[in-house]
Design an enzyme around this catalytic site. Structure first.
Site, short mmCIF file in Angstrom:
data_model
loop_
_atom_site.label_atom_id
_atom_site.label_comp_id
_atom_site.label_asym_id
_atom_site.label_seq_id
_atom_site.Cartn_x
_atom_site.Cartn_y
_atom_site.Cartn_z
CD GLU A 57 -1.41 -2.36 2.05
OE1 GLU A 57 -2.24 -3.00 2.72
OE2 GLU A 57 -0.19 -2.65 1.99
CB CYS A 82 -0.77 -4.55 8.76
SG CYS A 82 0.25 -3.16 8.21
NE ARG A 196 18.03 -27.24 -4.21
CZ ARG A 196 19.16 -27.89 -4.42
NH1 ARG A 196 20.29 -27.21 -4.65
NH2 ARG A 196 19.18 -29.21 -4.44
CG ASP A 212 22.47 -38.01 -3.32
OD1 ASP A 212 22.94 -39.12 -3.68
OD2 ASP A 212 21.27 -37.72 -3.41
CD GLU A 294 16.62 -31.46 -3.30
OE1 GLU A 294 17.78 -31.58 -3.68
OE2 GLU A 294 15.96 -30.42 -3.43
CB SER A 302 9.06 -40.32 7.69
OG SER A 302 9.69 -39.11 7.32
#
Length: 351
Positions: A57, A82, A196, A212, A294, A302
């Site tokens: 704004e 706000c 990312r 990795d 990732e 899980s």
């Protein structure tokens, strides 16, 4: 709401387009866009461009040379203005100061310190406030922010690459550790690095870190690096891993006492079956609005078993492995697919 004009939709959609320009730069704040219209013509535009800096704004009002026009204008804003003093003054007060008579709001702010108070303040100050315009689009825009405040955890994106026959890795021996198995192509890698920059943090499990040796940084796109997170229950990951290079802030969740060093924090948690809840609660306290999970297979599954995820982005290549580590199985709604040369990205939402 009281009315529905095609012009209102047009101006709010423009505000949404502006808001998206703040992607990756305003977290943990929401993306917000603003359009100010006088007699059917846009006279000011703005968006929240950087955390801690001027809100949408303010930027829209500052674009207008003749402030006298504001007293006969309509302001369109994707999220409720706000009403509290944070890092910047209340936007509701700015609107009242300039006597803008009509405010069109996309959606109410879920943040407890706003949550309807901005709208109440505007109405008490004499503004006509119209709410719920393009509401679904405005909520979709800030789905990370809404999830963070309503579920008290980050918005969770599961991400992996799989072959055409459904494998995420070969069966690797220790001699093959150190480099990820390449499944997709260069364009897919660029898309992953762009992703990312859009999210606040990225998480891998112990086996992925070991096998990795990922950096989890942004190299093929311009933007902010996500907070790097790794699970190392026993504190036995090799100190020479790229994740421990201290070039970017990194958090390690572990069950043992390990001293912190600059840019490398060891956070001790209890591994008693509730570790995901503990991790997500800690990330919420840190203000981490979104999290990319990732891998590897065990960690991804899980989250799937616990039903704690919001999106899955599955990058699929043309290669076949015939055997190896199977890709996770999950139930989700396919939202979109994107062709990346000879690979594809499929985006799913949790049912």
């Amino acid at each position: 709401m009281g009315r529905h004009f095609e012009a209102d939709d047009k101006f709010m959609i423009r505000a949404i387009e502006l808001a998206r320009l703040g992607m990756g730069s305003v977290s943990p704040n929401p993306m917000v866009g603003c359009v100010i219209v006088h007699k059917g013509v846009i006279i000011g535009e703005g968006y929240h461009a950087e955390y801690g800096k001027a809100h949408a704004e303010v930027n829209a009002v500052n674009r207008i040379k003749n402030k006298d026009l504001l007293s006969t204008s309509t302001i369109y804003v994707t999220l409720e203005p706000c009403s509290h003093h944070g890092k910047t003054p209340p936007c509701a007060d700015l609107i009242l100061h300039h006597r803008i008579p009509e405010v069109v709001v996309g959606t109410v702010d879920p943040f407890a310190q706003v949550a309807g108070r901005g709208i109440k303040r505007l109405r008490e100050g004499g503004c006509t406030v119209i709410t719920g315009f393009c509401e679904e689009k405005c909520i979709e825009l800030n789905r990370r922010f809404f999830t963070f405040h309503q579920k008290k955890r980050p918005f969770i994106i599961l991400k992996w690459a799989q072959t055409a026959d459904g494998f995420i890795d070969i069966d690797r021996s220790v001699e093959n550790y150190g480099q990820p198995t390449w499944i997709t192509n260069d364009l897919s890698r660029i898309a992953v690095h762009k992703m990312r920059t859009d999210e606040a943090a990225i998480l891998v499990g112990t086996n992925t870190a070991k096998k990795d040796n990922p950096s989890l940084t942004v190299r093929d796109w311009s933007g902010t690096h996500p907070l790097r997170i790794v699970i190392d229950r026993e504190g036995k990951l090799p100190a020479g891993l790229t994740l421990f290079d201290r070039r970017e802030p990194t958090v390690v969740y572990t069950a043992v006492d390990i001293p912190n060093t600059p840019n490398l924090e060891y956070k001790k948690i209890g591994f008693n079956g509730l570790e995901l809840d503990e991790i997500l609660s800690d990330l919420h306290q840190r203000g981490i609005v979104s999290l990319i999970v990732e891998g590897g297979q065990k960690l991804l599954e899980s989250f799937i078993r616990a039903g704690i995820w919001d999106e899955a982005r599955v990058f699929t290549g043309k290669n076949v492995f015939h055997r190896g580590v199977k890709a996770p199985v999950f139930d989700g709604n396919l939202i979109k697919s994107e062709e990346l040369d000879d690979s594809w990205m499929f985006l799913f939402r949790r049912e």
